[in-house]
Write an enzyme that holds these catalytic residues in place. Structure first.
Site, mmCIF file in Angstrom:
data_model
loop_
_atom_site.group_PDB
_atom_site.id
_atom_site.type_symbol
_atom_site.label_atom_id
_atom_site.label_comp_id
_atom_site.label_asym_id
_atom_site.label_seq_id
_atom_site.Cartn_x
_atom_site.Cartn_y
_atom_site.Cartn_z
ATOM 1 N N ARG A 39 24.850 21.216 45.224
ATOM 2 C CA ARG A 39 23.785 20.473 44.531
ATOM 3 C C ARG A 39 23.782 19.030 45.033
ATOM 4 O O ARG A 39 24.763 18.326 44.892
ATOM 5 C CB ARG A 39 24.022 20.515 43.024
ATOM 6 N N ARG A 58 25.535 12.688 35.600
ATOM 7 C CA ARG A 58 24.835 13.537 36.568
ATOM 8 C C ARG A 58 23.644 12.782 37.171
ATOM 9 O O ARG A 58 23.453 11.609 36.926
ATOM 10 C CB ARG A 58 24.349 14.805 35.848
ATOM 11 N N LYS A 89 30.073 16.925 31.025
ATOM 12 C CA LYS A 89 28.932 16.374 31.767
ATOM 13 C C LYS A 89 28.167 15.365 30.917
ATOM 14 O O LYS A 89 28.204 15.409 29.689
ATOM 15 C CB LYS A 89 28.004 17.506 32.200
ATOM 16 N N LYS A 127 24.245 13.347 30.872
ATOM 17 C CA LYS A 127 22.935 13.344 31.543
ATOM 18 C C LYS A 127 22.032 12.216 31.057
ATOM 19 O O LYS A 127 21.907 11.997 29.853
ATOM 20 C CB LYS A 127 22.248 14.680 31.294
ATOM 21 N N CYS A 171 15.219 29.381 35.109
ATOM 22 C CA CYS A 171 16.460 28.985 35.774
ATOM 23 C C CYS A 171 16.831 30.053 36.810
ATOM 24 O O CYS A 171 16.270 31.141 36.792
ATOM 25 C CB CYS A 171 17.566 28.834 34.733
ATOM 26 N N CYS A 204 24.027 32.769 39.316
ATOM 27 C CA CYS A 204 24.686 32.103 38.199
ATOM 28 C C CYS A 204 25.691 33.019 37.510
ATOM 29 O O CYS A 204 25.329 34.086 37.017
ATOM 30 C CB CYS A 204 23.656 31.627 37.179
ATOM 31 N N CYS A 220 20.436 32.717 29.870
ATOM 32 C CA CYS A 220 21.479 32.658 28.836
ATOM 33 C C CYS A 220 21.168 31.464 27.938
ATOM 34 O O CYS A 220 20.257 30.693 28.236
ATOM 35 C CB CYS A 220 22.874 32.552 29.481
ATOM 36 N N CYS A 246 19.108 25.920 30.831
ATOM 37 C CA CYS A 246 18.915 25.100 32.023
ATOM 38 C C CYS A 246 17.450 24.836 32.361
ATOM 39 O O CYS A 246 17.134 23.861 33.032
ATOM 40 C CB CYS A 246 19.615 25.740 33.211
HETATM 41 FE FE1 SRM Z 1 22.498 24.089 33.930
HETATM 42 C C1 SRM Z 1 25.585 25.445 33.865
HETATM 43 C C2 SRM Z 1 21.776 25.668 36.773
HETATM 44 C C3 SRM Z 1 19.796 22.092 34.327
HETATM 45 C C4 SRM Z 1 22.702 23.233 30.630
HETATM 46 N N1 SRM Z 1 23.546 25.288 35.141
HETATM 47 C C5 SRM Z 1 24.830 25.707 34.974
HETATM 48 C C6 SRM Z 1 25.343 26.453 36.206
HETATM 49 C C7 SRM Z 1 25.978 25.452 37.120
HETATM 50 C C8 SRM Z 1 26.263 27.662 35.928
HETATM 51 C C9 SRM Z 1 27.740 27.446 35.914
HETATM 52 O O1 SRM Z 1 28.244 26.507 35.258
HETATM 53 O O2 SRM Z 1 28.427 28.260 36.519
HETATM 54 C C10 SRM Z 1 23.980 26.951 36.773
HETATM 55 C C11 SRM Z 1 23.937 27.244 38.264
HETATM 56 C C12 SRM Z 1 22.996 28.388 38.524
HETATM 57 C C13 SRM Z 1 22.692 28.603 39.940
HETATM 58 O O3 SRM Z 1 23.051 29.687 40.457
HETATM 59 O O4 SRM Z 1 22.091 27.765 40.566
HETATM 60 C C14 SRM Z 1 23.030 25.905 36.235
HETATM 61 N N2 SRM Z 1 21.139 23.838 35.364
HETATM 62 C C15 SRM Z 1 20.928 24.662 36.420
HETATM 63 C C16 SRM Z 1 19.654 24.328 37.147
HETATM 64 C C17 SRM Z 1 19.742 24.569 38.647
HETATM 65 C C18 SRM Z 1 18.499 25.137 36.529
HETATM 66 C C19 SRM Z 1 17.159 25.062 37.204
HETATM 67 O O5 SRM Z 1 16.386 25.979 36.969
HETATM 68 O O6 SRM Z 1 16.839 24.112 37.900
HETATM 69 C C20 SRM Z 1 19.499 22.864 36.722
HETATM 70 C C21 SRM Z 1 20.234 21.932 37.632
HETATM 71 C C22 SRM Z 1 20.095 20.527 37.202
HETATM 72 C C23 SRM Z 1 20.636 19.506 38.152
HETATM 73 O O7 SRM Z 1 20.043 19.313 39.208
HETATM 74 O O8 SRM Z 1 21.613 18.839 37.793
HETATM 75 C C24 SRM Z 1 20.189 22.892 35.364
HETATM 76 N N3 SRM Z 1 21.473 22.818 32.717
HETATM 77 C C25 SRM Z 1 20.312 22.181 33.041
HETATM 78 C C26 SRM Z 1 19.698 21.657 31.853
HETATM 79 C C27 SRM Z 1 18.365 20.929 31.773
HETATM 80 C C28 SRM Z 1 18.520 19.449 31.911
HETATM 81 O O9 SRM Z 1 19.632 18.943 32.048
HETATM 82 O O10 SRM Z 1 17.505 18.756 31.859
HETATM 83 C C29 SRM Z 1 20.525 22.002 30.788
HETATM 84 C C30 SRM Z 1 20.270 21.720 29.288
HETATM 85 C C31 SRM Z 1 20.490 20.313 28.905
HETATM 86 C C32 SRM Z 1 21.921 20.059 28.552
HETATM 87 O O11 SRM Z 1 22.735 19.876 29.450
HETATM 88 O O12 SRM Z 1 22.231 20.038 27.366
HETATM 89 C C33 SRM Z 1 21.646 22.719 31.353
HETATM 90 N N4 SRM Z 1 23.913 24.255 32.505
HETATM 91 C C34 SRM Z 1 23.780 23.889 31.193
HETATM 92 C C35 SRM Z 1 24.964 24.292 30.458
HETATM 93 C C36 SRM Z 1 25.228 24.066 28.960
HETATM 94 C C37 SRM Z 1 25.859 22.748 28.715
HETATM 95 C C38 SRM Z 1 26.335 22.560 27.300
HETATM 96 O O13 SRM Z 1 26.361 21.415 26.829
HETATM 97 O O14 SRM Z 1 26.721 23.526 26.656
HETATM 98 C C39 SRM Z 1 25.807 24.945 31.392
HETATM 99 C C40 SRM Z 1 27.181 25.579 31.115
HETATM 100 C C41 SRM Z 1 28.269 24.575 31.027
HETATM 101 O O15 SRM Z 1 28.137 23.397 31.314
HETATM 102 O O16 SRM Z 1 29.355 25.019 30.626
HETATM 103 C C42 SRM Z 1 25.111 24.917 32.658
HETATM 104 FE FE1 SF4 Z 2 22.806 30.182 34.382
HETATM 105 FE FE2 SF4 Z 2 22.327 30.204 31.794
HETATM 106 FE FE3 SF4 Z 2 21.795 28.030 33.189
HETATM 107 FE FE4 SF4 Z 2 20.286 30.120 33.520
HETATM 108 S S1 SF4 Z 2 20.496 28.981 31.607
HETATM 109 S S2 SF4 Z 2 21.173 28.912 35.176
HETATM 110 S S3 SF4 Z 2 21.689 31.771 33.253
HETATM 111 S S4 SF4 Z 2 23.803 28.865 32.861
#
Ligand code: SRM
Ligand code: SF4
Length: 564
Positions: free
Chosen positions: A75, A144, A208, A210, A430, A436, A475, A479
């Site tokens: 990333r 981030r 993390k 943000k 996502c 993922c 899930c 994201c």
């Molecule tokens: Fe996310 C984890 C993809 C935005 C909440 N996110 C992941 C991971 C890295 C899975 C992992 O930990 O093994 C995913 C990788 C999937 C893949 O194969 O690419 C993933 N997140 C994404 C992306 C690529 C989704 C997309 O469709 O674009 C976004 C990348 C953002 C970036 O460039 O940094 C992405 N993730 C978000 C957002 C939206 C936002 O931030 O505006 C959220 C919700 C907001 C938040 O953080 O509260 C988000 N991602 C999570 C979470 C839950 C965090 C939590 O507080 O519980 C995880 C899991 C974790 O961190 O344990 C996670």
């Molecule tokens: Fe993976 Fe869940 Fe984030 Fe989708 S919402 S990219 S399934 S961690």
């Protein structure tokens, strides 16, 4: 700092012993193994790298008694989503040479490259750095990518905000020689002076963090989803009057774990234009000192604030500042602008926002957005901007070049936004399966078919021009920010989704579960009667989510039973 408390989660000791994110990544990189060990896997995230496996190939591997098909996701951290033509081309090259042939625009304005093998990771990271971008801090327990409204504007207001963002990025980026040593063959720091990490210390943040920055009135960056959200307020002329600051938003939650929850950011303060960088640093520092380091599911800022109160948080931030925080101002939002289509950018040049389905730039069938964008970027050399809705803006285009850009778009099956149906344009998913590791359901691969059924249904009901947002996640981590759209589909298990309603298009209110665990094939028939009632009963101009929120779920159940 709370780093002397007992009862830390395992990640805390890995971070503390890592010597500022070095661990033994360098040795592992040199070893002839297909994957990194668990400790390196955690530290690699801070370097913008996730260890994954191809989930489509798990079964086959198991059947053949083989290990998982290990691969890495990179990333790149791209503040405000601004990418030079050279950096775009560098990423496109990596996607072809060492990744899976696609480039993924993320919901936070970054690029992701999937499917990179361990042996190709170092050259990929080096190529990104040569293009003057970095992956450091793309993931991990640090600040981030800092988001910003991607609309290309060259006025004084945008310049001032842009300058604050650059200073914020510099202030909040981890300071470690590790990145250069490991990826860029930088010299190993052997000074007798210890390396100092002034903000993050030895243990970094509990989780993390943000940050996003919005321009007054336009919530295209989804302010309410953020740990720290900053809204730039206009003053006389083109000046920045100051910033409204909100804190404690976050969307991640875990099924059946009620102690985890979705929260919207709450107003904290208003500050003068030149005070914002200090405030951002101290907000991060308070979370560093008081965030929960024993339970990672309870470690985001939203939980610190829920446990201790917003007033406590404000007092703590205030105590670290030399100026006074002022009361936050009320915020007003205009309809969210996704910045797609052709527009003048205020300096005689044009920009065009191009719709990319679920952010996946690739060549699939008729739509060859990868080759098309590559050719446009090589020939016209626009600046590229990635949007929070996973789309791409090409900026700084001379009006005389517009026809050529349109020609290249047509040649490669890249549709002008006017011909993209509204439901499709305003949908996001996502990545989920196969990359993922946390996905329990499909998203990016499931939404295209579902959204086309929904779009056809809306056309048929005369609602094709409605702005309704549909967001799908594989899930509950959220994201694609599914909890802040008109309609959210949140995967619960393979093929099933919680259908969430009563949010709004402008992302100012959370939606709620209307129907749990709905098989994907039944979603269109669940929505159909609602759309019929919405078309018949809504007030002029009322959006779908707002209408659902007004009538309420009980009435909606009754109405749809009659209509079905
Ligand atoms: Fe996310 C984890 C993809 C935005 C909440 N996110 C992941 C991971 C890295 C899975 C992992 O930990 O093994 C995913 C990788 C999937 C893949 O194969 O690419 C993933 N997140 C994404 C992306 C690529 C989704 C997309 O469709 O674009 C976004 C990348 C953002 C970036 O460039 O940094 C992405 N993730 C978000 C957002 C939206 C936002 O931030 O505006 C959220 C919700 C907001 C938040 O953080 O509260 C988000 N991602 C999570 C979470 C839950 C965090 C939590 O507080 O519980 C995880 C899991 C974790 O961190 O344990 C996670
Ligand atoms: Fe993976 Fe869940 Fe984030 Fe989708 S919402 S990219 S399934 S961690």
């Amino acid at each position: 700092m709370s780093s002397s408390h007992a009862g830390f989660s395992k990640n805390e000791s890995v971070k503390a012993a890592s010597r500022h994110l070095r661990g033994h990544i360098k040795d592992e990189l040199a070893a002839d193994t297909p994957a990194f060990d668990e400790e390196s896997e955690q530290l690699l995230k801070f370097h913008g790298i996730y260890q994954q496996d191809d989930r489509d190939r798990r079964k086959e591997a198991r059947a053949r008694g083989l290990d998982k098909h290990h691969q890495l996701m990179i990333r790149t951290r791209i503040p405000g989503g601004v990418v030079s033509a050279d950096a775009y081309i560098a990423h496109d090259d990596i996607s072809q040479n060492w990744a899976n042939g696609t480039l993924r625009v993320t919901t936070r304005q970054d690029f992701q490259l999937h499917g990179v093998l361990k042996g190709d990771i170092k050259k990929s990271i080096a190529a990104i750095n040569e293009s003057l971008l970095t992956t450091l801090g793309g993931c991990g327990d640090v600040e981030r990518n800092i988001m910003f409204c991607p609309e290309p504007r060259t006025d004084e207001f945008h310049e001032h905000v842009g300058d604050s963002i650059s200073r914020m990025v510099a202030e909040l980026t981890p300071r470690t020689g590790a990145y250069h040593e490991i990826w860029l063959d930088g010299e190993v720091v052997k000074s007798s002076e210890p390396e100092v990490e002034p903000l993050y210390g030895e243990q970094y943040l509990p989780r993390k963090f943000k940050t996003t920055i919005a321009v007054e009135g336009d919530n295209c960056v989804d302010v309410y989803a953020h740990d720290l959200a900053i809204v730039a307020m206009r003053g006389p002329g083109d000046s920045v009057r100051g910033f409204n600051v909100l804190v404690g938003g976050g969307l991640g939650r875990t099924h059946n774990k009620p102690e985890t929850f979705v929260a919207v950011a709450q107003p904290l303060a208003f500050v003068e234009a030149d005070q914002i960088v200090d405030v951002a640093r101290e907000v991060v520092a308070v979370q560093r000192d008081y965030g929960d380091r024993s339970n990672r599911r309870h470690a985001r800022l939203k939980y610190t604030i829920a446990d201790r109160g917003l007033d406590w948080f404000r007092t703590e931030v205030q105590s670290r500042l030399s100026f006074k925080l002022q009361p936050p101002e009320p915020l007003e939002w205009k309809p969210v602008d996704d910045h797609l289509g052709w527009h003048e950018q205020g300096d005689g040049k044009l920009y065009v926002g191009i719709y990319i389905e679920n952010g996946r730039i690739g060549d699939a069938g008729e739509v060859r957005s990868r080759t098309g964008l590559r050719r446009i970027v090589e020939e016209i050399r626009p600046q590229v901007r990635l949007t929070p809705q996973q789309n791409v803006i090409l900026a700084g285009i001379d009006p005389a070049q517009r026809t050529r850009v349109e020609e290249l778009m047509t040649e490669h099956g890249i549709a002008p936004v006017e011909s993209v149906r509204r439901a499709i344009r305003h949908a996001m998913a996502c990545p989920a399966i196969p990359t993922c590791g946390l996905a329990v359901a499909e998203a990016e691969r499931a939404l295209p078919s579902l959204i086309r059924q929904i779009a056809s249904m809306l056309d048929e009901l005369g609602l094709g021009e409605e702005r309704i947002s549909f967001r799908m996640s594989g899930c509950p981590n959220g994201c694609s920010r599914p909890y802040l759209g008109d309609v959210g589909f949140v995967g619960t298990t393979l093929g099933k989704y919680d259908v969430m309603l009563a949010g709004d298009f402008d992302g100012t209110r959370l939606n709620r579960v209307y129907a749990p665990n709905v098989p994907i094939g039944e979603i269109p028939q669940l929505l159909r009667p609602m759309f019929i009632e919405f078309g018949a009963r809504r007030e002029p101009g009322e959006g779908f989510g707002n209408w659902v929120d007004r009538v309420g779920f009980d009435t909606l159940h009754e109405l749809t039973e009659q209509t079905a």
